[in-house]
Design a protein around this motif. Structure first.
Motif, short mmCIF file in Angstrom:
data_model
loop_
_atom_site.label_atom_id
_atom_site.label_comp_id
_atom_site.label_asym_id
_atom_site.label_seq_id
_atom_site.Cartn_x
_atom_site.Cartn_y
_atom_site.Cartn_z
N LYS A 69 9.86 62.34 62.89
CA LYS A 69 10.26 62.92 61.43
C LYS A 69 10.54 64.64 61.77
O LYS A 69 11.05 65.50 61.69
CB LYS A 69 9.89 63.17 60.10
N GLU A 70 9.31 64.74 62.54
CA GLU A 70 8.95 66.30 62.78
C GLU A 70 10.04 66.50 64.08
O GLU A 70 10.71 67.41 64.03
CB GLU A 70 7.60 66.20 63.45
N THR A 71 10.02 65.98 64.56
CA THR A 71 11.17 66.12 66.26
C THR A 71 12.35 66.34 65.73
O THR A 71 13.36 66.98 65.68
CB THR A 71 11.46 64.78 67.15
N HIS A 72 12.81 65.55 64.80
CA HIS A 72 14.02 65.14 63.77
C HIS A 72 13.96 66.45 62.74
O HIS A 72 15.43 67.33 63.40
CB HIS A 72 14.45 64.49 62.47
N ALA A 73 13.76 66.95 62.38
CA ALA A 73 13.43 68.45 61.94
C ALA A 73 13.59 69.08 62.26
O ALA A 73 14.25 70.58 62.32
CB ALA A 73 12.27 68.81 60.73
N LYS A 74 13.04 69.36 63.57
CA LYS A 74 12.69 70.93 64.76
C LYS A 74 14.26 70.50 65.48
O LYS A 74 14.63 71.97 65.67
CB LYS A 74 11.73 70.31 65.79
N THR A 75 14.84 69.56 65.91
CA THR A 75 15.84 69.56 66.19
C THR A 75 17.11 69.92 65.32
O THR A 75 17.45 70.65 66.23
CB THR A 75 16.20 67.98 66.83
N ALA A 76 16.97 69.78 64.41
CA ALA A 76 17.74 69.95 63.34
C ALA A 76 17.73 72.15 63.55
O ALA A 76 18.65 72.27 63.55
CB ALA A 76 17.85 68.90 61.72
N GLU A 77 16.74 72.36 63.48
CA GLU A 77 16.89 73.74 63.43
C GLU A 77 17.25 73.99 64.00
O GLU A 77 17.27 75.14 64.53
CB GLU A 77 14.97 74.38 63.12
N ASP A 78 16.56 73.14 65.77
CA ASP A 78 17.03 74.11 66.98
C ASP A 78 18.82 73.86 67.16
O ASP A 78 19.52 74.66 67.19
CB ASP A 78 16.91 73.53 67.87
N ILE A 79 20.17 72.77 66.73
CA ILE A 79 20.96 72.56 66.24
C ILE A 79 21.19 74.38 65.62
O ILE A 79 21.96 75.01 65.53
CB ILE A 79 21.26 71.87 65.98
N SER A 80 20.85 74.71 63.91
CA SER A 80 21.06 75.67 63.65
C SER A 80 20.48 77.12 64.38
O SER A 80 22.22 77.74 64.16
CB SER A 80 20.57 75.80 61.94
N LYS A 81 20.69 77.25 65.12
CA LYS A 81 19.96 78.25 66.04
C LYS A 81 20.42 78.64 66.73
O LYS A 81 21.64 79.55 67.26
CB LYS A 81 18.52 78.05 66.19
N LEU A 82 21.32 77.45 67.76
CA LEU A 82 21.86 77.65 68.04
C LEU A 82 23.33 77.73 68.15
O LEU A 82 24.08 78.33 68.65
CB LEU A 82 21.82 75.74 69.84
N GLU A 83 23.83 77.27 67.04
CA GLU A 83 25.37 76.95 66.53
C GLU A 83 25.36 78.52 65.58
O GLU A 83 26.41 79.35 66.12
CB GLU A 83 25.95 75.93 65.05
N LYS A 84 24.63 79.51 65.60
CA LYS A 84 24.91 80.34 65.23
C LYS A 84 25.10 81.15 66.61
O LYS A 84 25.58 82.42 66.15
CB LYS A 84 23.64 81.05 64.41
#
Length: 385
Positions: A38-53
Motif C-alpha cells: 500500500k505504501e509503495t502504491h501510494a508512492k507510485t501514484a504520487e510519482d506518476i502524478s508528478k511525472l505527468e505534470k
C-alpha cells in the motif's frame, strides 16, 4: 514511465498472490507485505502524478486526458449534535398499595371490588368472618351488665354505711375492666371490615370468598394510584458516569403513539450483577392514556454540542496513517479529491461527530469515494447542502 509501470505490475502481482493465499507465510508476514505494498502504491501514484505534470509542461499532448470520476458532494456546516442512549423501559406507578388486614386477617365472607374497579380511599373492599367476635361481644356485654349490677348494689350498701371501701373500689374496677373488654372486642369487630387506605385502581384482586385473607401480595388486593406515574429503565454500566439526575429523557409509548419529554429523577449507583446495568426513572405527566406496565422506548440525552461538524459514518475510511475522509478541492479550476485526516468524536445513528480535520464550508465526498485516490480528478453528480 516504464520503471513505474513495472513497479505497478509487481505490486499488482504481489497483491494477487496475497489475495489468493499463495505461499506459506504466516498472517503477520502477509499483513506486513500488504502494508508495504500500500505504501509503495501510494508512492507510485504520487510519482506518476508528478511525472505527468512535468511531461504536460514539456509536451501537453504526451499524456492522455485524465477522465474525472463522478461523485456526490455535500457542503459541511456546523449544527447542534446530540448523543442519546436508546433503551427499552416501562411505565410504573409511584404509589402501589397492597391491602392488608388491621388484625390477623380471617376467612373472606364477601368481596366488594373486582379487578379494574376504581377505588376511593375508605371504600369497603372485604368482609371477613366475624361470628366468633360477635359471640365474644355478647358474652362481654353480659359480664359488663353483671359487673354494673354488683357495683350498684355495693354502692347502695356503702351509702348505708354497710361494707368496706375496698369492696366498693373492687366492684368499680370490675365494671371498668368489663367496659374495656367490650371496647376491645368492638374494635376487633371493625377489623373484619377491610377498607382501602389509598385511592386508585384495583390492579389485582387475587382473593376469593372462603379463602383466608392475610394481606399476602400473592393472595390479596393491589391498588395502583395512576395519578403519579414514572418511566423506569435499566442503563448499561458503561454509561454510569454519563447519566445523572437532571439529564433530559424522551419517552415514546408505541401503543398510543405519543412522546413525552421529562428528566431523569433517579439514577441508581448500584450495578445489577446479572444484567450489568443500573436503574433510572423519570416522572411522567398526568395523562389518562398512560397506564402502568406499558412498554416505553427511552432516549436519555448524555452528550450535546451546539456547533458540531458531523459526517455520515460510512464516509469515514482508514489507512496505515489513521482515519480520513475525502473532500473536494478546487485546484487550478479543476475539482480534485483530497485526503483529510480527521479525529472523531461521538456516533449516534448514522452521523459521526468530527473533532478535528474538518470545518464548516468544506465539501465532503459522500458518494463515489470508495475507489478514489488522493489527487484524482472528479466531477459533480449532485451537490447536497
Amino acid at each position: 514511465m516504464q520503471t513505474i509501470t513495472k513497479q505497478l505490475l509487481t505490486a499488482s502481482t504481489l497483491l494477487m498472490a496475497i489475495a489468493c493465499g499463495t505461499g506459506n507465510n504466516n498472517l503477520d508476514k502477509k499483513k506486513a507485505e500488504l502494508k508495504q505494498l500500500k505504501e509503495t502504491h501510494a508512492k507510485t501514484a504520487e510519482d506518476i502524478s508528478k511525472l505527468e505534470k512535468e511531461i504536460m509542461r514539456l509536451d501537453p499532448n504526451a499524456v492522455p486526458v485524465e477522465k474525472p470520476k463522478l461523485v456526490v458532494l455535500t457542503t459541511l456546516a456546523t449544527a447542534p449534535f446530540t448523543h442519546y442512549i436508546d433503551l427499552q423501559g416501562k411505565i410504573d406507578a409511584e404509589n402501589i398499595s397492597y391491602v392488608t388486614p388491621r388484625g390477623m386477617g380471617g376467612q373472606v365472607k364477601a368481596i366488594f371490588v373486582k379487578q379494574g374497579d376504581p377505588v376511593g380511599k375508605g371504600k369497603l373492599l372485604l368482609k371477613l368472618d366475624d361470628a366468633v367476635i360477635r359471640q365474644q361481644i355478647e358474652t362481654a356485654k353480659t359480664q359488663l351488665a353483671y359487673a354494673k349490677n354488683l357495683y350498684q348494689r355495693q354502692q347502695n350498701l356503702w351509702d348505708q354505711n354497710i361494707g368496706t371501701e375496698v369492696q366498693l373500689i373492687t366492684a368499680k374496677n370490675n365494671v371498668d375492666q368489663a367496659e374495656r373488654q367490650v371496647s376491645i372486642l368492638n374494635e376487633q369487630l371493625t377489623m373484619t371490615n377491610v377498607y382501602a387506605e389509598v385511592s386508585g385502581i384495583a390492579d389485582e384482586v387475587n382473593i376469593k370468598v372462603g379463602e383466608t385473607f392475610t394481606g399476602s401480595p400473592l393472595n390479596g388486593i393491589r391498588i395502583v394510584n395512576t395519578s403519579t406515574l414514572k418511566t423506569v429503565a435499566q442503563v448499561p454500566e458503561n454509561y454510569l458516569d454519563r447519566v445523572k439526575v437532571g439529564n433530559l429523557m424522551q419517552v415514546t409509548l408505541p401503543d398510543i403513539g405519543k412522546t413525552y419529554n421529562t428528566k431523569v429523577s433517579v439514577s441508581g449507583k448500584l450495578i445489577d450483577p446479572n444484567s450489568r446495568s443500573f436503574y433510572v426513572e423519570g416522572k411522567m405527566p398526568s395523562d389518562k392514556n398512560i397506564s402502568p406496565n406499558q412498554i416505553a422506548k427511552v432516549r436519555i440525552e448524555d452528550y450535546t454540542v451546539p456547533d458540531a461538524i458531523t459526517i455520515p459514518v460510512n464516509t469515514l475510511q482508514n489507512d496505515e496513517k489513521g482515519k480520513f475522509v475525502l473532500v473536494a478541492v478546487n485546484e487550478n479550476g479543476k475539482m480534485r479529491a483530497r485526503k483529510r485526516t480527521v479525529t472523531t468524536g461521538e456516533l449516534y445513528g448514522e452521523m459521526l461527530e468530527i473533532h478535528n480535520g474538518l470545518k464548516g464550508g468544506d465539501v465532503l465526498i459522500t458518494e463515489g469515494y470508495q475507489s478514489l485516490y488522493d489527487g484524482q480528478l472528479i466531477t459533480v453528480s449532485a451537490t447536497g447542502q
